[in-house]
Design an enzyme around this catalytic site. Structure first.
Site, PDB file in Angstrom:
ATOM      1  N   TYR A  51      53.257  48.692  46.079  1.00 32.40           N
ATOM      2  CA  TYR A  51      53.130  47.060  46.446  1.00 32.40           C
ATOM      3  C   TYR A  51      52.568  46.461  45.153  1.00 32.40           C
ATOM      4  O   TYR A  51      51.505  45.749  45.418  1.00 32.40           O
ATOM      5  CB  TYR A  51      52.278  46.816  47.892  1.00 32.40           C
ATOM      6  CG  TYR A  51      52.958  45.726  48.375  1.00 32.40           C
ATOM      7  CD1 TYR A  51      54.227  45.828  49.188  1.00 32.40           C
ATOM      8  CD2 TYR A  51      52.300  44.413  48.422  1.00 32.40           C
ATOM      9  CE1 TYR A  51      54.855  44.606  49.664  1.00 32.40           C
ATOM     10  CE2 TYR A  51      53.005  43.176  49.005  1.00 32.40           C
ATOM     11  CZ  TYR A  51      54.158  43.584  49.495  1.00 32.40           C
ATOM     12  OH  TYR A  51      54.778  42.202  50.177  1.00 32.40           O
ATOM     13  N   HIS A  56      48.510  45.514  38.553  1.00 28.92           N
ATOM     14  CA  HIS A  56      48.779  46.745  38.181  1.00 28.92           C
ATOM     15  C   HIS A  56      49.446  46.664  36.966  1.00 28.92           C
ATOM     16  O   HIS A  56      49.588  47.564  36.120  1.00 28.92           O
ATOM     17  CB  HIS A  56      49.831  47.396  39.195  1.00 28.92           C
ATOM     18  CG  HIS A  56      49.264  47.369  40.507  1.00 28.92           C
ATOM     19  ND1 HIS A  56      49.656  46.821  41.626  1.00 28.92           N
ATOM     20  CD2 HIS A  56      48.551  48.667  41.051  1.00 28.92           C
ATOM     21  CE1 HIS A  56      48.796  47.057  42.828  1.00 28.92           C
ATOM     22  NE2 HIS A  56      48.268  48.285  42.421  1.00 28.92           N
ATOM     23  N   ASP A 172      38.097  47.575  41.807  1.00 27.56           N
ATOM     24  CA  ASP A 172      37.577  48.747  42.393  1.00 27.56           C
ATOM     25  C   ASP A 172      36.390  49.356  41.812  1.00 27.56           C
ATOM     26  O   ASP A 172      36.673  50.277  41.294  1.00 27.56           O
ATOM     27  CB  ASP A 172      38.577  49.609  43.008  1.00 27.56           C
ATOM     28  CG  ASP A 172      39.742  49.076  43.794  1.00 27.56           C
ATOM     29  OD1 ASP A 172      39.733  48.987  45.033  1.00 27.56           O
ATOM     30  OD2 ASP A 172      40.771  48.500  43.391  1.00 27.56           O
ATOM     31  N   GLN A 175      34.763  52.511  43.039  1.00 28.63           N
ATOM     32  CA  GLN A 175      35.823  53.678  42.749  1.00 28.63           C
ATOM     33  C   GLN A 175      35.942  54.185  41.254  1.00 28.63           C
ATOM     34  O   GLN A 175      36.081  55.314  40.956  1.00 28.63           O
ATOM     35  CB  GLN A 175      37.308  53.099  43.139  1.00 28.63           C
ATOM     36  CG  GLN A 175      38.465  54.044  42.799  1.00 28.63           C
ATOM     37  CD  GLN A 175      39.740  53.383  43.401  1.00 28.63           C
ATOM     38  OE1 GLN A 175      40.179  53.663  44.643  1.00 28.63           O
ATOM     39  NE2 GLN A 175      40.683  52.646  42.590  1.00 28.63           N
TER      40      GLN A 175
HETATM   41  O1  PAF Z   1      43.013  52.125  43.659  1.00 28.20           O
HETATM   42  C1  PAF Z   1      43.863  52.595  44.154  1.00 28.20           C
HETATM   43  O2  PAF Z   1      45.098  52.221  44.273  1.00 28.20           O
HETATM   44  C2  PAF Z   1      43.947  54.042  44.773  1.00 28.20           C
HETATM   45  O3  PAF Z   1      42.402  54.101  45.467  1.00 28.20           O
HETATM   46  C3  PAF Z   1      44.110  55.272  43.846  1.00 28.20           C
HETATM   47  C4  PAF Z   1      43.154  55.223  42.651  1.00 28.20           C
HETATM   48  C5  PAF Z   1      45.551  54.843  43.448  1.00 28.20           C
HETATM   49  C6  PAF Z   1      43.912  56.428  44.477  1.00 28.20           C
HETATM   50  O4  PAF Z   1      44.830  56.667  45.734  1.00 28.20           O
END
Ligand code: PAF
Length: 300
Positions: A51, A56, A172, A175
């Site tokens: 998506y 991205h 993120d 993350q």
């Molecule tokens: O940030 C994301 O989209 C997800 O957490 C990732 C890093 C692709 C892992 O599924």
């Protein structure tokens, strides 16, 4: 040794669904030993859950600038969603994603099924457990098991794709720290590149989940960015950090948000930073229309 760029970008988008096909593509594309005076081709990986949006695409752009070949993975990872979270209704649009990635000049898309990645997910799988000091706070405390799921899939993707550099969005933030720590702790042989947040014209951080917002919610959602900006200003003007955060929480709540956290943290350890001496990161997670939004801002 002198290095030259490998001039072999094909502009053909390969869409691969199995690990075997991916290995074959890798061998065909990168397998030749470097010729005298040339370095080995570099592969960049942009892991995504699909998506796709401009955020991205900024990761893809960065990867294209720095690598000879770029692979994007599209996989909605069930392991990082809790039982009451939005795995089933997470937005998906593979066709739209492929069209964007084709135009962006990506070389390979890896879009495996859950079975291809995990086999039988009902059986327990080996998992990567990030250190507690990094995941017992912020998103980790509201989403138990989430970062174990993220670290596990990212580790698996690294093993499958074997990139030289992997690209992750700074939106993120926790993350990104979890992944950097995993790479360090497990001596993984690749570089991790964080890429700045891409925002809508009004300041809302781009996210696949923004599509869930109602029209009214979408208008209000920008308040997170406004609050982060006013806390940043308060800190830069040497006003009280805790008072600025409290004001910010009140503003979000009065706009209709259910605030999970709004905190000022050390940029490396994510420990609370009440008297900042070095750069800090302001982090926020809040729900609006039952949509969980996250955002952050660095204060130098
Ligand atoms: O940030 C994301 O989209 C997800 O957490 C990732 C890093 C692709 C892992 O599924």
């Amino acid at each position: 040794m002198s290095y030259t760029r490998v001039e072999s970008r094909s502009n053909v988008l390969e869409v691969l669904e199995s690990v075997e096909a991916l290995r074959h593509w890798r061998e065909q594309t990168l397998g030749n030993p470097p010729q005298e005076g040339k370095r080995r081709a570099q592969l960049g990986l942009v892991p995504t859950m699909g998506y796709l949006h401009a955020g991205h695409l900024s990761l893809v752009e960065r990867a294209k600038e720095e690598c000879d070949f770029v692979a994007v993975s599209i996989f909605v990872n069930p392991l990082q969603f809790g039982p009451n979270e939005d795995f089933a209704k997470y937005p998906r649009d593979l066709e739209g994603d492929l069209s964007l990635l084709g135009s962006a000049g990506v070389d390979c898309v890896f879009s495996p099924s859950t079975e291809e990645v995990y086999g039988d997910l009902k059986k327990a799988t080996t998992q990567v457990v990030p250190p507690q000091w990094l995941i017992d706070k912020l998103c980790g405390s509201f989403r138990p098991g989430h970062f174990e799921g993220v670290a596990t899939i990212v580790n698996k993707l690294f093993n499958m794709v074997q990139p030289d550099i992997a690209y992750f969005g700074e939106k993120d933030y926790q993350q990104l720290l979890v992944i950097r720590q995993m790479v360090k702790d497990l001596n993984m042989n690749l570089n991790i590149q964080g890429v700045p947040i891409v925002r809508e014209p009004d300041g809302l951080a781009m996210s696949s989940r923004n599509v869930y917002l109602s029209q009214n919610g979408r208008k209000k959602a920008v308040t997170i960015h406004e609050v982060l900006t006013s806390v940043k200003n308060a800190i830069e003007e040497k006003r009280s950090v805790s008072a600025a955060l409290e004001e910010g929480r009140t503003k979000l709540e009065s706009t209709g948000f259910e605030v999970q956290y709004l905190e000022a943290c050390d940029i490396d350890t994510l420990e609370p930073a009440s008297q900042p001496k070095k750069p800090i990161v302001l982090l926020c997670a809040a729900k609006l229309d039952n949509v969980r939004l996250i955002d952050n801002m660095i204060v130098q």
